[in-house]
Structures are given as structure tokens and as C-alpha cells.
Design an enzyme around this catalytic site. Structure first.
Site, mmCIF file in Angstrom:
data_model
loop_
_atom_site.group_PDB
_atom_site.id
_atom_site.type_symbol
_atom_site.label_atom_id
_atom_site.label_comp_id
_atom_site.label_asym_id
_atom_site.label_seq_id
_atom_site.Cartn_x
_atom_site.Cartn_y
_atom_site.Cartn_z
ATOM 1 N N SER A 277 -1.855 9.884 13.216
ATOM 2 C CA SER A 277 -1.106 9.218 12.150
ATOM 3 C C SER A 277 -0.214 10.193 11.401
ATOM 4 O O SER A 277 0.795 9.816 10.824
ATOM 5 C CB SER A 277 -2.073 8.552 11.167
ATOM 6 O OG SER A 277 -2.912 9.532 10.561
ATOM 7 N N GLY A 329 3.316 -0.337 10.267
ATOM 8 C CA GLY A 329 2.822 -1.378 11.160
ATOM 9 C C GLY A 329 2.196 -2.533 10.400
ATOM 10 O O GLY A 329 1.709 -2.373 9.273
ATOM 11 N N CYS A 332 -1.356 -1.785 9.512
ATOM 12 C CA CYS A 332 -1.580 -0.437 8.979
ATOM 13 C C CYS A 332 -1.555 -0.464 7.453
ATOM 14 O O CYS A 332 -0.653 -1.050 6.856
ATOM 15 C CB CYS A 332 -0.507 0.514 9.513
ATOM 16 S SG CYS A 332 -0.798 2.239 9.098
ATOM 17 N N SER A 389 2.211 -5.377 17.386
ATOM 18 C CA SER A 389 2.003 -6.801 17.096
ATOM 19 C C SER A 389 2.964 -7.689 17.872
ATOM 20 O O SER A 389 2.634 -8.835 18.198
ATOM 21 C CB SER A 389 2.157 -7.060 15.592
ATOM 22 O OG SER A 389 3.471 -6.759 15.157
ATOM 23 N N GLY A 414 -5.686 -2.716 13.954
ATOM 24 C CA GLY A 414 -5.126 -1.381 13.847
ATOM 25 C C GLY A 414 -6.122 -0.341 14.324
ATOM 26 O O GLY A 414 -7.333 -0.529 14.205
ATOM 27 N N ARG A 430 -7.593 10.109 15.529
ATOM 28 C CA ARG A 430 -6.196 9.822 15.157
ATOM 29 C C ARG A 430 -6.003 9.935 13.660
ATOM 30 O O ARG A 430 -4.936 10.302 13.175
ATOM 31 C CB ARG A 430 -5.809 8.423 15.641
ATOM 32 C CG ARG A 430 -4.346 8.106 15.427
ATOM 33 C CD ARG A 430 -3.972 6.731 15.972
ATOM 34 N NE ARG A 430 -2.536 6.619 16.143
ATOM 35 C CZ ARG A 430 -1.697 6.273 15.187
ATOM 36 N NH1 ARG A 430 -2.161 5.989 13.986
ATOM 37 N NH2 ARG A 430 -0.398 6.200 15.420
ATOM 38 N N GLY A 502 19.558 -15.284 4.745
ATOM 39 C CA GLY A 502 19.682 -14.944 6.156
ATOM 40 C C GLY A 502 18.602 -15.528 7.036
ATOM 41 O O GLY A 502 18.693 -15.461 8.265
ATOM 42 N N GLY A 503 17.581 -16.108 6.428
ATOM 43 C CA GLY A 503 16.536 -16.773 7.192
ATOM 44 C C GLY A 503 16.693 -18.281 7.136
ATOM 45 O O GLY A 503 17.664 -18.807 6.565
#
Length: 515
Positions: A277, A329, A332, A389, A414, A430, A502-503
Site C-alpha cells: 500500500s 479504491g 479501501c 471493482s 479489499g 501488503r 453531467g449524470g
């Protein structure tokens, strides 16, 4: 009526938008949702866009997609599918070294031109041995030589047609010499034949396998009909110089990981990813130097990093690629728990801008939720994009489907979650937690909705990135990055209201089908 208009020629174009330097240079951390790319000029079709990009110094991919080394994302099925579609998969290391090496071996054996080390049996081996090999390797067409090894005199081939209808009681008593298709009934090719010539012979013979023999009728290699079909169906497939699929694997930075690396190299791995990480550590620097001294041709990807200072140390140590991202993530929680990390858009730009000076490609790892995020990562300087994902929940990801409230789901977690860390030391290492009595979680466990097969999903991603490049006027990913660094590619910050606009909005209900 037009008094308020400025009269002049159309050659005048006002300065519009922000360059990459201006977008990132104000000191604020940006995510992919915080900006847009402004459109350019289109004079080519989307399908003409070349997505070839560098994964490491020596490995190039025809599509810029990498699957994350997570135990709910990438094992051999995912890595195989990624390579067939032009990307590459990174086998996770939350498992024994032997299991990981076997997963790598499955990918390397999946599709080949000349099979240089085929499974071979002897005339005294039994039908039961063939069925055991089929259960282990997934195929049952096996050449038979007098020594039971490659470079022995070819005696015949045993195929499923020879043994399918035999009674199970005969499995361990019937020798292959009694059931195999004998040498005189086989079609073979002589050593020195080209792959194209061998393919032609195999097509005309209508056989499943084509043995390659030398002047003494000694078996030297093999070619399979199924590989011809795969070559036809997957023209973008990522392959090495032996026509085997490319595959990478994650490793840690501890002393015991040196044995893991040895096994991975023996299995044929093309690159190793040092999985941490926070990659700017003496442990990773020492491991990079060790690998480069023992296996100088093995490609090594370092990381994770988010700053130029971190990047410098790993480049000085000898990395061939860099993995960028810390806490971005979907599963995460590093930024939340450790208060350390960086918004992914800023991280990708800062690392890529420094690393490009040394010809080290950058992998944008994390924060990818939609195909537009892929295009933004590539526009900020990344060469490839690593996804977790986005690929979890597909048929090829590890794990079983289950239903909850009528929805078909797969588990996704995760590698910093307590579930993952309790399973194996790979996840603990990690996050530098293997020796701690109290584990501090840096990830969560959850579920992902069924996405279908990678073979349908990746072509959608390819088309999406190609259309994005077309809209900004970039005929290739190399051109896209060149436009960004030259200032020709323009960006614009957007407010929360602009993001909402924008969505999908202002609808009572809708169905969102992506492909």
C-alpha cells in the site's frame, strides 16, 4: 440587432480551458469526477483509435487494462480472459506460493503457438493417468513417446476419442500402448516448420493436435487446433515471443517471498508486481535490487506511490513500471483510517509527469468506477489502468454467486480488510501488519452485482475509451498523452452542480444499460 457582436475573421479563437499543469497546479487534490476533458476535432472513426500502451519498459499491451491482484478479482480465469482481450491479469498472492505458481502456469499453457514443453506419457502409463492429467490440466490429448518424455521417439497420441467410452474399471489396468492412435496413423510436421505452415497442415488434416518431430522421429514440440481458433477469435491477445499469453503476479517484500518469486519464474511469469500500500520503503527497494540482480530480464512493477519523491526512490532502485494510488479504491479506507494518501487524479498526474522522464510507464490503480474514469486516467499520463471493482462480479472472478433480495451477487473485498488479512499473510504484508497482535483494517468487504462475462465487458470498455479519444481528437493513447503534455489537450474543473448535471437527472425513473 447584432451590435453587441464583435466583428472579425473566424481565425480568432479565445483561450479556453486549462492545461494539465493548470488543472493540477493549484495545490488542490482532484479526483476523476472533479474535471472533464474538453472536446477537440474529429477526423477519424472511433474504431481507428490505437489503444496500444506500455505496461512496463519491455511489455506493451494492445488494450490498457490490468486486473488487480485481489483474491476476489484475479486468478487464472480472470488473467486468461484479460490477456485474450489485449490486457493483462495480475495473480494475487493471498495464497501459497505453489498455488499462485500453478495459476500462472495455467495461463501460460492456455494458448500457445508451438507447445515447447507438452505433457508427455509413456506406453506403460495407463488410461487412469490420462484422466488424472485431464482433471489437473484440462486436456486429454497427450503424445506418447518411448521414454515418456519430450525428445523421446514418438509412438502415438492418446485422445478423448480413444478413452471416452472405456469402463472405469479399466482405467488403471489398460496401458496407453493398447488404446492410443499409433504413429503410422498420425499427421506430423518436421522440425523447422514455421507456425503458419504448421497451422495450414493442421487445418487440412482436421486433427486436434499436430506433433512436430525431427529427422529421427523424436518429438520436439506440439501445436493444437484449439489454439488456431483462439488466435482467430481474439486478435488483440497479449502474447510473449513464444505465443503464450502474458501474465503477471503479485509478491510481497519479505524474505520468504524470494521462494515465491523463484516458483513464479519457473512457471513462466512475465512480470511481478511488488504489492504494497506504501511502496516507498527499504523493504521494497531491497527486493527490487534482489530481483534485478537474480532475474535481470524479469519485469518488476513497484508501488504503490502517489508522489514524485516516492517515485524517484523506486526508479533509482530499477523498477520497470509504477503502480499509482493510495486509498482511492472503492473498498479501501486507508485515507480514512491512516489519514495518508492522495486523490487519484492528482496522484496519477504527478507520478506520470516525473516517471516519463525516465521512460517508466505508470499504472493508475484505484478510483475507476465508470469507463470515463479510464479515459481521464490515461489523459493525465497513465499508460494503463488497473481495475478491481470494475471487474469483480464477472464470471471470471474468483468466488461463487449468491442471491440477496433477488439480486445475483459476488463477494468483493479489499486486501486490507480483516477478512483478507485473516486468510493469509499476503494481505498482512501488503499493509505491514503481519507481526501486529491487533490488525488495523484498511479495507472493507462487500458485494458486487453480477456483470456477466469479461469477454462482453472488456469490449465495452475498449469501445468507450476509443470513443473518448475520438471526441478529444487523439488517434492513439500516445497522441493523447502528447497532447496533454504539450498543452493542446484542455480540461475544465466542474462544481458539484456540474457533476450532477453531467449524470442522469430530472427523470421519474430510468433504466441504465451500458452494453
Amino acid at each position: 440587432m447584432a451590435d453587441y457582436l464583435i466583428s472579425g475573421k473566424t481565425g480568432y479563437i479565445p483561450d479556453d480551458g486549462l492545461t494539465g499543469v493548470q488543472l493540477i497546479g493549484n495545490g488542490e487534490g482532484l479526483t476523476y469526477n472533479d474535471f472533464l476533458i474538453l472536446p477537440g476535432y474529429i477526423d477519424f472513426s472511433a474504431e481507428d483509435v490505437d489503444l496500444t500502451s506500455a505496461f512496463t519498459r519491455k511489455i506493451s499491451l494492445k488494450t490498457p487494462f490490468v486486473s488487480s491482484p485481489m483474491d476476489t478479482v484475479t486468478e487464472s480465469d480472470m488473467a486468461t480472459a484479460m490477456a485474450l482481450n489485449g490486457g493483462i491479469g495480475v495473480i494475487h498472492h493471498n495464497c501459497t506460493p505453489e498455488f499462485q505458481a500453478q495459476e500462472v502456469r495455467k495461463v501460460k499453457k492456455f494458448e500457445q503457438g508451438f507447445i515447447l514443453d507438452p505433457l508427455v506419457m509413456g506406453p506403460s502409463d495407463t488410461v487412469g493417468d490420462v484422466f488424472e492429467a485431464k482433471a489437473k490440466h484440462g486436456f486429454s490429448s497427450i503424445p506418447v513417446t518411448d521414454t515418456g518424455r519430450l525428445c523421446g521417439k514418438l509412438l502415438g497420441i492418446v485422445t478423448s476419442r480413444d478413452i471416452d467410452f472405456m469402463h472405469s474399471k479399466e482405467y488403471h489396468s489398460k496401458p496407453l500402448s493398447e488404446v492410443m492412435t499409433r504413429r503410422e496413423d498420425l499427421t506430423v510436421a518436421n522440425a523447422g516448420v514455421t507456425l503458419d505452415e504448421a497451422n495450414t497442415i493442421l487445418q487440412k488434416s482436421k486433427r486436434g493436435k499436430l506433433p512436430i518431430v525431427d529427422a529421427d522421429d523424436t518429438l520436439v514440440s506440439l501445436i493444437a487446433r484449439t489454439d488456431l481458433k483462439k488466435n482467430r477469435d481474439f486478435p488483440l491477445a497479449s502474447k510473449d515471443d513464444k505465443k503464450q499469453l502474458l501474465v503477471a503476479a503479485a509478491v510481497g517484500t519479505r524474505e520468504e517471498d524470494k521462494k515465491r518469486i523463484d516458483l513464479l519464474v519457473q512457471a513462466g511469469v512475465d512480470a511481478v508486481i511488488l504489492d504494497s500500500s506504501q511502496g516507498n520503503s527499504i523493504y521494497q527497494i531491497n527486493m527490487i535490487r534482489y530481483i534485478k540482480s537474480k532475474y535481470p530480464d524479469l519485469q518488476v512493477v513497484g508501488g504503490n506511490v502517489v508522489t514524485a519523491a516516492q517515485t524517484k526512490n523506486l526508479i533509482d532502485a530499477g523498477v520497470d513500471g509504477l503502480r499509482v494510488g493510495m486509498g482511492s479504491g472503492s473498498i479501501c479506507i486507508t485515507q480514512e483510517v491512516m489519514a495518508v494518501g492522495r486523490p487519484q487524479g492528482t496522484a496519477v498526474y504527478r507520478v506520470a509527469e516525473y516517471a516519463r522522464r525516465f521512460s517508466v510507464p505508470v499504472i493508475a490503480d484505484g478510483g475507476i468506477a465508470v469507463v470515463g474514469h479510464v479515459s481521464k486516467a490515461l489523459a493525465l499520463g497513465a499508460s494503463t489502468v488497473m481495475m478491481g471493482s470494475m471487474l469483480a462480479g464477472t464470471h471470471e472472478s474468483p468466488g461463487e454467486y449468491y442471491f440477496q433480495d433477488g439480486v445475483r451477487l459476488k463477494k468483493y473485498r479489499g486486501m486490507g480488510s480483516l477478512d483478507a488479512m485473516e486468510l493469509n499473510k499476503g494481505s498482512q504484508q501488503r499493509y505491514f501488519s503481519e507481526n501486529e497482535r491487533l490488525k488495523v483494517a484498511q479495507g472493507v468487504s462487500g458485494a458486487i452485482v453480477d456483470k456477466g462475462s469479461i469477454h462482453r465487458f472488456l469490449p465495452y470498455l475498449v469501445a468507450g475509451v476509443q470513443h473518448g479519444c475520438q471526441d478529444v481528437g487523439a488517434l492513439s493513447l500516445s497522441r493523447l498523452r502528447a497532447m496533454m503534455y504539450s498543452g493542446e489537450l484542455k480540461f475544465e474543473r466542474r462544481t458539484h452542480a456540474a457533476q450532477a448535471e453531467g449524470g442522469v437527472h430530472s427523470l421519474y425513473s430510468y433504466e441504465k444499460r451500458l452494453f
